[in-house]
Write an enzyme that holds these catalytic residues in place. Sequence first.
Site: not given
Ligand code: GLC
Length: 557
Positions: A98, A200, A255, A329-330
Site C-alpha cells: 500500500d 491510496d 484508489e 477494509h473500508d
Molecule cells: C483510503 C484508505 C482508507 C484510509 C484513507 C486515508 O481510502 O483505504 O482506509 O482511511 O485512504 O488514508
Amino acid sequence: MNKTWWKEAVIYQIYPRSFMDSNGDGIGDLKGITSRLDYLKYLGIDVIWLSPVYKSPNDDNGYDISDYQAIMDEFGTMEDFDEMLAAAHERGIRIVMDLVVNHTSDEHKWFMESRKSKDNPYRDYYIWREGKDAQTPPNNWGAWFGGSAWQYDEQAGMYYLHLFSKKQPDLNWDNPQVRKEVFDMMTWWCDKGIDGFRMDVISLISKTKEMPDGEINGLYGDFAPYCIHGPNVHTYLQEMNEKVLSKYDIMTVGETAGVTAELAKQYAGEDTHELNMVFQFEHVEGPGSGKYGKWTDQQIPLIKLKKIMSHWQTELHGKAWNSLFWDNHDQPRAVSNFGNDQPQYREASAKMLATCLHMQQGTPYVYQGEELGMTNYPFQSPEDFRDIESINAYKEWCTDGRVSHEDFWPCIIFKSRDNARTPVQWDDSDQAGFTTGTPWIAVNPNYKEINAKAETADPNSVFHYYKKLIALRKENPIMVYGSYELLLEDSEELFVYTRTLENEKLLVVCSFCDHETAFTIPEEFVGTSCLISNMENGYDKAEMTLKPYEAFVLIKK
Ligand code: GLC
Ligand code: CA
C-alpha cells in the site's frame, strides 16, 4: 489487448492488524501472515495486497505513516518483512504494498520539521495557509473523517490542510522535492523486490492553487472539485511512471475516489503510462449517496448495480483495465452489503456474488474472510467501534444531536468500516484462532459456524467455491479477455451476462433474490456444459426455475 500477468491474476487483500496474530498481543502481524501463506497458496491466489505495515502512530490504522522505510512496531521488524516476502515468493505469490502518499502522519519527520518555521527546508512539503482571520480557517472545507479540513498549528502559526484526520496532513505534490522523496522511497521498495503498489487516494494528490469555499453539504464545504482529479494529477502519475514504475515488472492499482469510467481510461489506459488499473467506487457508493452522507441501511438496487458495473465493463474493454471488488477494509462485508447474510442464504449468496464478480472482465480482489463468507458484525453500541471514521461520524451525527440514535444506528452499523476489520475466523477455538490474547477488536460471534478450518474441510463451502473460481480463471482465458454483454437489464432479480472470446461464449446467470424465479436459458446455450454452479439444478432444458441466490455459468465452445 495486451496480455499481462496482472490481468490474469487474482489478488487477495490482507489487513494485517486483523489477519493473524503470532505473539498473543491481540494484534495481527507479519509473522502471522507468513504462517498463513500455505492457506493462501491452497486457495490459489497470485498476489497479496498488503494494507500498510509501515511505522505509524495508528490514528487511522497505518494509513498515517511516520516512516515509509520502517515497519510498524506492533507488526514486527524489517527482518520479518523480508522473511515474509521471501516465503511468499517461494510459493509463487507476489506482494503489492500500500502506498499512502497523499498524506503522511503528523509524526513524520518531514511534518515535524515543516511546522518549525517558515524557512525550514521542509516547510513547503505540506500545504500551509493563513486563516481568514485568527479564528477562521482558510476556507470551509470539511475533512473526510469529520470536522474542518484545516488544523491550526500553534508552532507554525498557520493552518495546514488535512483531507482525512488532523493527524494526516496532506503532502504538497507541487513541490518537486516531495515527488523526488516519494519516488526514491518507491524505488527503495522495488529494489527490495516487492511486486507493485496499491496507491491510496491517489486521485487527490494534486490540489488547485486557488482554494475557494466549497458547496456546503452538511456542516462543511465540499473539497472534491478542488482536490479530486486536480490539475496536475496525470502529469505527476506519468512522472512517477517514467521515473519508477516503468523500470520494474510490477503492477499498480490506484484508489481513485470520484473516478468515472471515462476518467479511468486516462488513469489506467492501455497506453497512457500511468497506472495498470484503478478502484472505482460507483457500485459501493460514497459520500452523499446514503441517507446521512455515506451512511445508509439500504442495499444498492440491482438495476442500478448492473448499470454501473456494465458501464465499466463495456467502456473499458480494450482501452483500460478494470479491477473487480465487492469489499475491502473500508467497506461492509460483501455478503451483507450485496447478498443476504441470514443463515439460510449466506452461503448461496456469497457464492453467487463471487460468481458474478469473477466472471466479469478485470482483475478480481478477494478481501480477507470474503472467501469464507464472513458477515457484518452485530454492533451493540458506539463503544464497539475502533475506526476513526465511525467514531467521528457517530459523534458528528448523533452525539451532536443532528439525528436520533434510533435513525442513525442502523445506517452506521450497516456501513461501518469496522465490519471488515474484525479478525479473520480461522477455527472454532477461542477468539477464532486469531490470537491467544485479547483481540484489538472483537471477533464476530458467528466464528463457530464460519471459519477457515471448517470450510477447508467441507468441499461444498464458500471457500472451496472461491478456490474453484480462481482455478477456472487459469484454465479459461475467456474469463480474463472475453468481451461483455448484459442481458435482461430491466430484471430486478437477475444479473445475467455473456462473455465472448473468439468462438467461445459464457453465459453467467446470478439470482440476487430470496425467492424462486423463472428463467429461460437462451437457445444457443441449451445443452452446453456447466462450468460452475452453486446449486444442484439441471441446465439442459430452456425453461427452468432458479432457486434463491442461485448462480451458474454455461460455456459454449
Ligand atoms: C483510503 C484508505 C482508507 C484510509 C484513507 C486515508 O481510502 O483505504 O482506509 O482511511 O485512504 O488514508
Ligand atoms: Ca501480534
